[in-house]
Design a protein around this motif. Structure first.
Motif, PDB file in Angstrom:
ATOM      1  N   LEU A 127       0.833  -1.204   0.000  1.00  0.00           N
ATOM      2  CA  LEU A 127       0.000   0.000   0.000  1.00  0.00           C
ATOM      3  C   LEU A 127       0.868   1.255   0.000  1.00  0.00           C
ATOM      4  CD1 LEU A 127      -2.772   1.337   0.141  1.00  0.00           C
ATOM      5  CD2 LEU A 127      -2.690   1.084   2.632  1.00  0.00           C
ATOM      6  N   CYS A 128       1.933   1.270   0.777  1.00  0.00           N
ATOM      7  CA  CYS A 128       2.809   2.444   0.830  1.00  0.00           C
ATOM      8  C   CYS A 128       3.481   2.689  -0.518  1.00  0.00           C
ATOM      9  CB  CYS A 128       3.860   2.271   1.926  1.00  0.00           C
ATOM     10  SG  CYS A 128       3.212   2.429   3.606  1.00  0.00           S
ATOM     11  N   GLN A 129       3.910   1.636  -1.189  1.00  0.00           N
ATOM     12  CA  GLN A 129       4.534   1.787  -2.508  1.00  0.00           C
ATOM     13  C   GLN A 129       3.555   2.392  -3.516  1.00  0.00           C
ATOM     14  OE1 GLN A 129       5.830  -2.197  -3.296  1.00  0.00           O
ATOM     15  NE2 GLN A 129       7.642  -2.046  -1.998  1.00  0.00           N
ATOM     16  N   ILE A 130       2.306   1.920  -3.480  1.00  0.00           N
ATOM     17  CA  ILE A 130       1.317   2.436  -4.416  1.00  0.00           C
ATOM     18  C   ILE A 130       0.964   3.878  -4.078  1.00  0.00           C
ATOM     19  CG2 ILE A 130      -1.078   2.189  -5.199  1.00  0.00           C
ATOM     20  CD1 ILE A 130      -0.736  -0.803  -4.993  1.00  0.00           C
ATOM     21  N   LEU A 131       0.835   4.193  -2.792  1.00  0.00           N
ATOM     22  CA  LEU A 131       0.538   5.569  -2.398  1.00  0.00           C
ATOM     23  C   LEU A 131       1.651   6.511  -2.839  1.00  0.00           C
ATOM     24  CD1 LEU A 131      -0.932   5.190   1.208  1.00  0.00           C
ATOM     25  CD2 LEU A 131      -2.140   5.962  -0.839  1.00  0.00           C
ATOM     26  N   HIS A 132       2.893   6.074  -2.712  1.00  0.00           N
ATOM     27  CA  HIS A 132       4.010   6.915  -3.149  1.00  0.00           C
ATOM     28  C   HIS A 132       3.930   7.149  -4.652  1.00  0.00           C
ATOM     29  CE1 HIS A 132       8.153   7.793  -4.459  1.00  0.00           C
ATOM     30  NE2 HIS A 132       8.220   8.463  -3.311  1.00  0.00           N
ATOM     31  N   ALA A 133       3.664   6.096  -5.420  1.00  0.00           N
ATOM     32  CA  ALA A 133       3.559   6.259  -6.872  1.00  0.00           C
ATOM     33  C   ALA A 133       2.384   7.139  -7.245  1.00  0.00           C
ATOM     34  CB  ALA A 133       3.428   4.890  -7.541  1.00  0.00           C
ATOM     35  N   LEU A 134       1.274   6.967  -6.545  1.00  0.00           N
ATOM     36  CA  LEU A 134       0.061   7.722  -6.857  1.00  0.00           C
ATOM     37  C   LEU A 134       0.222   9.201  -6.539  1.00  0.00           C
ATOM     38  CD1 LEU A 134      -2.859   7.243  -7.861  1.00  0.00           C
ATOM     39  CD2 LEU A 134      -3.526   6.894  -5.471  1.00  0.00           C
ATOM     40  N   SER A 135       0.840   9.497  -5.395  1.00  0.00           N
ATOM     41  CA  SER A 135       0.951  10.894  -4.965  1.00  0.00           C
ATOM     42  C   SER A 135       2.116  11.627  -5.619  1.00  0.00           C
ATOM     43  CB  SER A 135       1.108  10.959  -3.439  1.00  0.00           C
ATOM     44  OG  SER A 135       2.249  10.244  -3.014  1.00  0.00           O
ATOM     45  N   HIS A 136       2.983  10.905  -6.354  1.00  0.00           N
ATOM     46  CA  HIS A 136       4.106  11.545  -7.043  1.00  0.00           C
ATOM     47  C   HIS A 136       3.967  11.459  -8.553  1.00  0.00           C
ATOM     48  CE1 HIS A 136       5.804  11.218  -3.017  1.00  0.00           C
ATOM     49  NE2 HIS A 136       6.712  12.107  -3.388  1.00  0.00           N
ATOM     50  N   GLN A 137       2.742  11.258  -9.039  1.00  0.00           N
ATOM     51  CA  GLN A 137       2.549  11.179 -10.484  1.00  0.00           C
ATOM     52  C   GLN A 137       2.961  12.459 -11.175  1.00  0.00           C
ATOM     53  OE1 GLN A 137      -1.633   9.911 -10.509  1.00  0.00           O
ATOM     54  NE2 GLN A 137      -1.024   8.173 -11.734  1.00  0.00           N
ATOM     55  N   ASP A 138       2.693  13.601 -10.537  1.00  0.00           N
ATOM     56  CA  ASP A 138       3.036  14.876 -11.176  1.00  0.00           C
ATOM     57  C   ASP A 138       4.544  15.050 -11.320  1.00  0.00           C
ATOM     58  OD1 ASP A 138       2.993  14.922  -8.382  1.00  0.00           O
ATOM     59  OD2 ASP A 138       2.957  17.105  -8.328  1.00  0.00           O
ATOM     60  N   SER A 139       5.308  14.522 -10.322  1.00  0.00           N
ATOM     61  CA  SER A 139       6.763  14.685 -10.399  1.00  0.00           C
ATOM     62  C   SER A 139       7.411  13.694 -11.351  1.00  0.00           C
ATOM     63  CB  SER A 139       7.370  14.514  -8.992  1.00  0.00           C
ATOM     64  OG  SER A 139       7.118  13.222  -8.490  1.00  0.00           O
ATOM     65  N   CYS A 140       6.643  12.688 -11.807  1.00  0.00           N
ATOM     66  CA  CYS A 140       7.195  11.726 -12.763  1.00  0.00           C
ATOM     67  C   CYS A 140       7.268  12.316 -14.161  1.00  0.00           C
ATOM     68  CB  CYS A 140       6.333  10.458 -12.789  1.00  0.00           C
ATOM     69  SG  CYS A 140       6.418   9.519 -11.243  1.00  0.00           S
ATOM     70  N   HIS A 141       6.578  13.426 -14.366  1.00  0.00           N
ATOM     71  CA  HIS A 141       6.602  14.094 -15.667  1.00  0.00           C
ATOM     72  C   HIS A 141       7.332  15.411 -15.487  1.00  0.00           C
ATOM     73  CE1 HIS A 141       3.013  11.471 -15.543  1.00  0.00           C
ATOM     74  NE2 HIS A 141       3.350  11.189 -16.788  1.00  0.00           N
ATOM     75  N   GLY A 142       8.492  15.523 -16.049  1.00  0.00           N
ATOM     76  CA  GLY A 142       9.334  16.690 -15.810  1.00  0.00           C
ATOM     77  C   GLY A 142       8.719  17.996 -16.227  1.00  0.00           C
ATOM     78  N   ASP A 143       7.774  17.971 -17.174  1.00  0.00           N
ATOM     79  CA  ASP A 143       7.196  19.219 -17.650  1.00  0.00           C
ATOM     80  C   ASP A 143       5.879  19.528 -16.971  1.00  0.00           C
ATOM     81  OD1 ASP A 143       5.849  17.095 -18.712  1.00  0.00           O
ATOM     82  OD2 ASP A 143       5.697  17.915 -20.762  1.00  0.00           O
ATOM     83  N   SER A 144       5.534  18.810 -15.884  1.00  0.00           N
ATOM     84  CA  SER A 144       4.272  19.078 -15.202  1.00  0.00           C
ATOM     85  C   SER A 144       4.340  20.418 -14.486  1.00  0.00           C
ATOM     86  CB  SER A 144       3.961  17.967 -14.195  1.00  0.00           C
ATOM     87  OG  SER A 144       3.730  16.757 -14.870  1.00  0.00           O
ATOM     88  N   SER A 145       3.287  21.163 -14.570  1.00  0.00           N
ATOM     89  CA  SER A 145       3.207  22.445 -13.887  1.00  0.00           C
ATOM     90  C   SER A 145       2.541  22.246 -12.536  1.00  0.00           C
ATOM     91  CB  SER A 145       2.386  23.437 -14.726  1.00  0.00           C
ATOM     92  OG  SER A 145       1.031  23.020 -14.795  1.00  0.00           O
ATOM     93  N   PRO A 146       2.691  23.231 -11.594  1.00  0.00           N
ATOM     94  CA  PRO A 146       2.043  23.105 -10.297  1.00  0.00           C
ATOM     95  C   PRO A 146       0.536  22.936 -10.407  1.00  0.00           C
ATOM     96  CG  PRO A 146       3.687  24.857 -10.254  1.00  0.00           C
ATOM     97  CD  PRO A 146       3.569  24.412 -11.688  1.00  0.00           C
ATOM     98  N   GLY A 147      -0.067  23.479 -11.462  1.00  0.00           N
ATOM     99  CA  GLY A 147      -1.506  23.361 -11.631  1.00  0.00           C
ATOM    100  C   GLY A 147      -1.960  21.974 -12.007  1.00  0.00           C
ATOM    101  N   GLU A 148      -1.010  21.075 -12.306  1.00  0.00           N
ATOM    102  CA  GLU A 148      -1.366  19.711 -12.674  1.00  0.00           C
ATOM    103  C   GLU A 148      -1.029  18.713 -11.569  1.00  0.00           C
ATOM    104  OE1 GLU A 148       0.739  19.140 -16.306  1.00  0.00           O
ATOM    105  OE2 GLU A 148      -0.836  20.039 -17.522  1.00  0.00           O
ATOM    106  N   GLN A 149      -0.831  19.192 -10.356  1.00  0.00           N
ATOM    107  CA  GLN A 149      -0.423  18.316  -9.274  1.00  0.00           C
ATOM    108  C   GLN A 149      -1.549  17.355  -8.900  1.00  0.00           C
ATOM    109  OE1 GLN A 149      -1.350  21.540  -5.692  1.00  0.00           O
ATOM    110  NE2 GLN A 149       0.720  20.874  -6.090  1.00  0.00           N
ATOM    111  N   VAL A 150      -1.148  16.281  -8.235  1.00  0.00           N
ATOM    112  CA  VAL A 150      -2.075  15.246  -7.804  1.00  0.00           C
ATOM    113  C   VAL A 150      -2.302  15.383  -6.305  1.00  0.00           C
ATOM    114  CG1 VAL A 150      -2.458  12.758  -7.616  1.00  0.00           C
ATOM    115  CG2 VAL A 150      -1.285  13.697  -9.620  1.00  0.00           C
ATOM    116  N   HIS A 151      -3.571  15.363  -5.901  1.00  0.00           N
ATOM    117  CA  HIS A 151      -3.920  15.318  -4.491  1.00  0.00           C
ATOM    118  C   HIS A 151      -4.447  13.921  -4.183  1.00  0.00           C
ATOM    119  CE1 HIS A 151      -4.627  19.721  -5.423  1.00  0.00           C
ATOM    120  NE2 HIS A 151      -3.759  19.774  -4.438  1.00  0.00           N
ATOM    121  N   VAL A 152      -3.908  13.292  -3.165  1.00  0.00           N
ATOM    122  CA  VAL A 152      -4.410  12.007  -2.697  1.00  0.00           C
ATOM    123  C   VAL A 152      -4.937  12.216  -1.275  1.00  0.00           C
ATOM    124  CG1 VAL A 152      -3.891   9.593  -2.208  1.00  0.00           C
ATOM    125  CG2 VAL A 152      -2.756  10.755  -4.116  1.00  0.00           C
TER     126      VAL A 152
END
Length: 247
Positions: free
Chosen positions: A122-147
């Motif tokens: 569960l912790c591994q999936i939560l980390h992946a889910l909550s860091h989806q925005d940082s996995c894309h280098g061109d993501s802007s703050p307005g595209e962040q993911v809230h979990v």
């Protein structure tokens, strides 16, 4: 308060108890995200979809994508209504989503998921889910993911609680006194020291939030629920007139 809870992105951990439930605050945050134009995915485990949607108006409900694990969590009925693969595959599907723009994922609840999945998984999936925005280098703050994760902390030992706490950018511990609810909020900003804040509030029937002044100071509990109070435990050598005794 709702804006502050959603400001950092990442995992917002809502720690409730038998006395102070957190689902109402979870739904207030969901409503706030929906009104901001975010896509909202809900993984519902503990109550029915009908019960969860109750209290939202049609405008809010139309923006919610509900993933139902309550009706048939293990797909025993084979009717095709359940999520194939159970809770683990449902979480992985949310990690693989390709929806553009900002998104909120609400997990109701992390306690239910901990009963069906290993804590490390569960912790591994939560980390992946909550860091989806940082996995894309061109993501802007307005595209962040809230979990948003609801956690019934009385059901778990210090190990799972500590692991989930370490993943959270924002941690809310619900408590109260004299019938008034309070939220002790811990913010973890990158490259900054954690900051604490206590807010007194009530949730209105439409899941709007109303801030309150709180009870009188003499009846308020210790502001940090994770730190025991030291009142009345003054060391004797700090008291006026103390005379040491030697054997």
């Amino acid at each position: 308060m709702l804006e502050l809870l959603l400001a950092l992105g990442g995992l917002v951990l809502l720690r409730d108890s038998v006395e102070w439930e957190g689902r109402s605050l979870l739904k207030a945050l969901i409503k706030k995200s929906a009104l901001c134009g975010e896509q909202v995915h809900i993984l519902g485990c503990e109550v029915s979809e009908e019960e969860f949607r109750e209290g939202f108006d049609s405008n809010i409900n139309s923006r919610l994508v509900y993933h139902d694990l309550f009706r048939d969590p293990l797909n025993w009925s084979k009717t095709g209504e359940a999520l194939p693969g159970g809770p683990l595959e449902a979480l992985r599907a949310l990690c693989r989503r390709t929806d553009p723009g900002p998104v909120t994922v609400a997990l109701d609840s992390l306690s239910w998921l901990l009963l069906h999945l290993p804590c490390t998984t569960l912790c591994q999936i939560l980390h992946a889910l909550s860091h989806q925005d940082s996995c894309h280098g061109d993501s802007s703050p307005g595209e962040q993911v809230h979990v948003l994760g609801l956690l019934h902390e009385e059901l778990h030992g210090p190990g799972p609680l500590g692991a989930l706490s370490s993943l959270a950018q924002t941690e809310v511990t619900l408590s109260g006194v004299m019938g008034q609810a309070s939220a002790h909020i811990l913010y973890r900003r990158p490259q900054q020291r954690p900051t604490h804040q206590t807010q007194w509030f009530s949730i209105l029937p439409d899941f709007s939030l109303e801030l309150q002044g709180g009870p009188p100071l003499e009846s308020q509990p210790n502001p940090d629920p994770h730190t025991p109070s030291t009142a009345g435990s003054t060391a004797p050598w700090a008291e006026p007139g103390y005379q040491p005794h030697f054997l």
